[in-house]
Design a protein around this motif. Sequence first.
Motif, PDB file in Angstrom:
ATOM      1  N   GLY A  27      79.699  67.899  88.163  1.00 19.94           N
ATOM      2  CA  GLY A  27      79.559  66.981  89.287  1.00 19.94           C
ATOM      3  C   GLY A  27      78.166  66.385  89.407  1.00 19.94           C
ATOM      4  N   GLY A  28      78.067  65.079  89.405  1.00 20.84           N
ATOM      5  CA  GLY A  28      76.784  64.416  89.610  1.00 20.84           C
ATOM      6  C   GLY A  28      75.986  64.252  88.344  1.00 20.84           C
ATOM      7  N   MET A  29      76.308  65.031  87.304  1.00 20.37           N
ATOM      8  CA  MET A  29      75.507  64.907  86.095  1.00 20.37           C
ATOM      9  C   MET A  29      75.972  63.707  85.290  1.00 20.37           C
ATOM     10  SD  MET A  29      74.520  68.067  83.676  1.00 20.37           S
ATOM     11  CE  MET A  29      74.430  67.374  82.045  1.00 20.37           C
ATOM     12  N   ALA A  30      75.006  63.015  84.699  1.00 22.36           N
ATOM     13  CA  ALA A  30      75.347  61.841  83.916  1.00 22.36           C
ATOM     14  C   ALA A  30      76.055  62.256  82.632  1.00 22.36           C
ATOM     15  CB  ALA A  30      74.079  61.062  83.597  1.00 22.36           C
ATOM     16  N   GLU A  31      76.725  61.299  82.018  1.00 20.63           N
ATOM     17  CA  GLU A  31      77.430  61.587  80.772  1.00 20.63           C
ATOM     18  C   GLU A  31      76.451  61.839  79.640  1.00 20.63           C
ATOM     19  OE1 GLU A  31      80.262  58.591  79.644  1.00 20.63           O
ATOM     20  OE2 GLU A  31      80.634  58.214  81.767  1.00 20.63           O
ATOM     21  N   ALA A  32      76.992  62.487  78.592  1.00 19.31           N
ATOM     22  CA  ALA A  32      76.162  62.722  77.418  1.00 19.31           C
ATOM     23  C   ALA A  32      75.665  61.379  76.886  1.00 19.31           C
ATOM     24  CB  ALA A  32      76.975  63.438  76.353  1.00 19.31           C
ATOM     25  N   ALA A  33      74.398  61.327  76.521  1.00 17.96           N
ATOM     26  CA  ALA A  33      73.833  60.044  76.131  1.00 17.96           C
ATOM     27  C   ALA A  33      73.087  60.158  74.802  1.00 17.96           C
ATOM     28  CB  ALA A  33      72.875  59.560  77.204  1.00 17.96           C
ATOM     29  N   ASP A  34      72.909  59.019  74.179  1.00 21.81           N
ATOM     30  CA  ASP A  34      72.090  58.958  72.975  1.00 21.81           C
ATOM     31  C   ASP A  34      70.681  58.558  73.378  1.00 21.81           C
ATOM     32  OD1 ASP A  34      74.243  59.627  71.580  1.00 21.81           O
ATOM     33  OD2 ASP A  34      74.575  57.668  70.642  1.00 21.81           O
ATOM     34  N   PHE A  35      69.723  59.004  72.608  1.00 23.29           N
ATOM     35  CA  PHE A  35      68.328  58.786  72.971  1.00 23.29           C
ATOM     36  C   PHE A  35      67.536  58.463  71.719  1.00 23.29           C
ATOM     37  CE2 PHE A  35      64.069  60.651  73.858  1.00 23.29           C
ATOM     38  CZ  PHE A  35      63.720  59.848  74.931  1.00 23.29           C
ATOM     39  N   THR A 229      67.297  60.309  68.089  1.00 22.78           N
ATOM     40  CA  THR A 229      66.662  59.886  66.849  1.00 22.78           C
ATOM     41  C   THR A 229      65.182  59.696  67.090  1.00 22.78           C
ATOM     42  OG1 THR A 229      68.673  58.660  66.384  1.00 22.78           O
ATOM     43  CG2 THR A 229      66.802  58.267  64.927  1.00 22.78           C
ATOM     44  N   PHE A 230      64.394  60.309  66.236  1.00 19.39           N
ATOM     45  CA  PHE A 230      62.940  60.196  66.323  1.00 19.39           C
ATOM     46  C   PHE A 230      62.465  59.299  65.189  1.00 19.39           C
ATOM     47  CE2 PHE A 230      58.756  62.232  65.056  1.00 19.39           C
ATOM     48  CZ  PHE A 230      58.026  61.572  66.031  1.00 19.39           C
ATOM     49  N   PHE A 231      61.914  58.139  65.536  1.00 14.67           N
ATOM     50  CA  PHE A 231      61.400  57.214  64.525  1.00 14.67           C
ATOM     51  C   PHE A 231      59.897  57.359  64.407  1.00 14.67           C
ATOM     52  CE2 PHE A 231      65.189  54.992  66.173  1.00 14.67           C
ATOM     53  CZ  PHE A 231      65.852  54.740  64.983  1.00 14.67           C
ATOM     54  N   VAL A 232      59.382  57.146  63.200  1.00 13.54           N
ATOM     55  CA  VAL A 232      57.935  57.095  63.019  1.00 13.54           C
ATOM     56  C   VAL A 232      57.540  55.626  62.916  1.00 13.54           C
ATOM     57  CG1 VAL A 232      56.000  57.791  61.599  1.00 13.54           C
ATOM     58  CG2 VAL A 232      57.994  59.276  61.805  1.00 13.54           C
ATOM     59  N   ILE A 233      56.752  55.140  63.890  1.00 14.65           N
ATOM     60  CA  ILE A 233      56.237  53.770  63.844  1.00 14.65           C
ATOM     61  C   ILE A 233      54.722  53.866  63.927  1.00 14.65           C
ATOM     62  CG2 ILE A 233      56.314  51.465  64.858  1.00 14.65           C
ATOM     63  CD1 ILE A 233      58.941  52.115  66.115  1.00 14.65           C
ATOM     64  N   PRO A 234      54.024  53.787  62.788  1.00 12.46           N
ATOM     65  CA  PRO A 234      52.580  54.031  62.811  1.00 12.46           C
ATOM     66  C   PRO A 234      51.789  52.979  63.584  1.00 12.46           C
ATOM     67  CG  PRO A 234      53.404  53.793  60.540  1.00 12.46           C
ATOM     68  CD  PRO A 234      54.543  53.535  61.453  1.00 12.46           C
TER      69      PRO A 234
END
Lengths: 534, 323
Positions: A27-35, A229-234
């Motif tokens: 209850g009240g918690m948002a749906e699973a999301a992508d990040f 997903t963790f991107f490397v952007i130098p």
Amino acid sequence: MSFSFSAFKRKMLLGTIAAAALAAPLGGMAEAADFKFAGPLDAYTLDPHAVSNTLIFAVLANVYEPLVRRNAEQKIEGALATDWKQIDGTTWEFNLRKDVKFSNGNAFTADDVVFSLTRGQAGGIKANLNSIASIEKVDDYKIRIKTRAINPILPNQITNWYIMDKEWAEANNTVQPGAANNATETFANRNAMGTGPYVIKERDPGVKTVFAPNPGWWDKKTGNVDNATFFVIPNPSTRVSALISGEVDMIDGVPPQDAERIENDPKLHMQAGPDLRTIYIQPDVARDSLIFGSEKTKNPFKDLKVRQAMELAIDTGAIQKRIMRNFSVPVGLPIGKEVNGFDAALGAPVKPDVDKAKALMKEAGYENGFSVTLDCTSDRFMNDEATCLAVAASLARINIKVDPRAQPTAKWATQVNPPEYNTSLAMLGYSPATYDAHIFLTSIAATRDAKSGLGAFNIGGYSNPEVDKLIDLIGKETDQAKRTGYITQAFKLMKADVAFIPLHQLNILWGVKDNVTVVQPADLAYPLRYFTVK
Amino acid sequence: MLNYAASRIVQTVIVLLVISFIAFLLVANIGDPLAALLSADATVNERLELIAKLGLDQPLWTRFLHFIGNMLQGDFGFSYRTQDPVANLIAERLPATVELAFVSLLITIAVGVPAGIYCGVNPNSLFGRFIMLISTAGITLPNFVVGILLIAVFSVQLGLLPSFGRGTVVDLGFWKTGLLSVSGWRAILLPAATLSTFQVAFIIRMLRTQLMEVGQSEHIRFARARGLSEARIWYVYAIKNTLLPVITMLGLQLGNIIAFSVVTENVFAWPGLGSLFLQSIQGADIPVIAIYLIFVGLVFMVINLIVELLYPLIDARVLRRQT
């Protein structure tokens, strides 16, 4: 026909109830999301025992777990251990969590802990595990750790010691941790097997790392991030552009000059919390002359008055405003506010007073000043080179002609780091991984001793026998109140000696989309389990 | 001909050896890899242990011989930083750089050649002058500025193209390509355009000068005297004489693009050799930097060699001069 119809209806009804039952606890918690998020650098390796590096720990904390971890408030809590106690001065007993499985389904037991200690002590993280003498398995879910000396803070020291599946390591021939001179690449370099909230789904070193949820995780996430997903952007401007254009939800390492642009964007905000790291200046007081400076017959930094004058001349408030754009906090101690042992009275920044500083210089016989080179990094901390120039300008006011020499870290380190310590004046930064002052004291404030390893990073060669005595006491004292008293006393002595000239504590600068709530720990970690995307 | 080829190949090998040595010397003085490998509170003993492990206490020439010996056996060493084999790292990053170079070459040809011909044929037209003005900007603006401008317009303002990365990559087993997916093509457009700005401007200027020169030459004047149509004179007779040097230059530029895409790759977080090189420099990752430099030397030498071996086919006088 009618029978099957009613069966269908019943199924429908059951389905509704099931859905309601499922929805209730959520209850009240948002749906699973992508990040999606991006940072300037990648973790070198996925091997948790190969290299001691903040970023490696930051990424791996989502996949591997230690016995004890830090929660959202940075307090110690049980992870793979449920509870622990110090049986005697040198023995700690940990009860391990039952029914925990690695993401391949293998059960977690004491054998994995014993294995991970042996593996860790053979790898690059061995300095972090230095205080551990041996480990003993009492039964499958109880272990005892013997420390080399009386050690009251062992749990603080092992939050970055991650437990790996023993069977998996043996099956994949990666019992030995990765090392730079390996003849073959170890399997654990690109693959991971931990008990944490996520698993590594895809890894392209230096490019991206994809996390997927670990369905069998023993604990509950408080956030709702499923796939990350963790991107490397130098390049910093590209990173900011990627955030503004909406390609990523969060970026690490926002350049201070771009912070305003992010704040002004209606869909974004800045998340700027304290970094554990403190920046300070340390003069060389070990040599009898300045190796990079004008004084060849005596070392002016040996004179307390000169050091006091320097402290009074450096305007940390101006550096905070002009250089750091308020993304730093001036401090009066070389440790940050989050560190156990920080004393608020001692930690208040020193008020600049140029007249008094000039008077002190005159008393010391350096009215006309002297010249010296300040060694700084140019790519390590936020605005380090600019800070270096500002310090030089500050000291020019009391006739100390400072020649700032900013170099890339790799080059700077060969010169300044042990065993050479080739510097007369250096700008340094330190982040105590244990969140405790003791690690700063032993590696930076103690008198240098190559044999014991004490004071290895005491770049200026500061030495005060009374401080050394206190450091020894702090290491043994199990009574927390007494221990804190000793720490305060040690820092009081160092402050009176002006052994270090603290500048500021840095901020961690994240740019975040407004629909994302994050937790930003001071040790630069990315704890995805607390992140929520609305 | 055989003699000529053999002497060129021997020269190439000698130059490569010299490049290897210089690369090794350069990187041996680049800084301290230990700073990245050791934790801040490592003891002096741990430090010495690691120095011995990495062989950093050996004299320089021993290390060089060891390095060359291993390289000849196909062992390119391990990265200090990522602990991956260097050969793997380079092989993984190569496709991204080659594809970027290829697409940027396509853009160069598609834009630069027609524009250059137009400017050469109509040097005094308004549009021709306008192209020349733009090409001056292309030559003078640094790559990273062009890249950041393109990102600001096409990613941030218009939201049309991604600002970083390679998009969806299809693994062919031996080669990971981004050219088989829509997102891959969308991702490659901005960096390829950035990388090609200099090349386009360069080709336009070169074609223009060449055509203007050829336009004055005798056979063209003669053709004109014979009353051939202007179009036939320019597009059949004049262009033939200008294309050979242009093709040679494009070939050499391809080497340039592969070797010096460092800045563009950094701006777009393009996962190619250039990004690898920068990341390695930051970490003083000696084995990777050394192999990268030698590899770039090799690319240049091979392209040069091919061009030199092609010369006799284009111009037989080269051989006659030898004997």
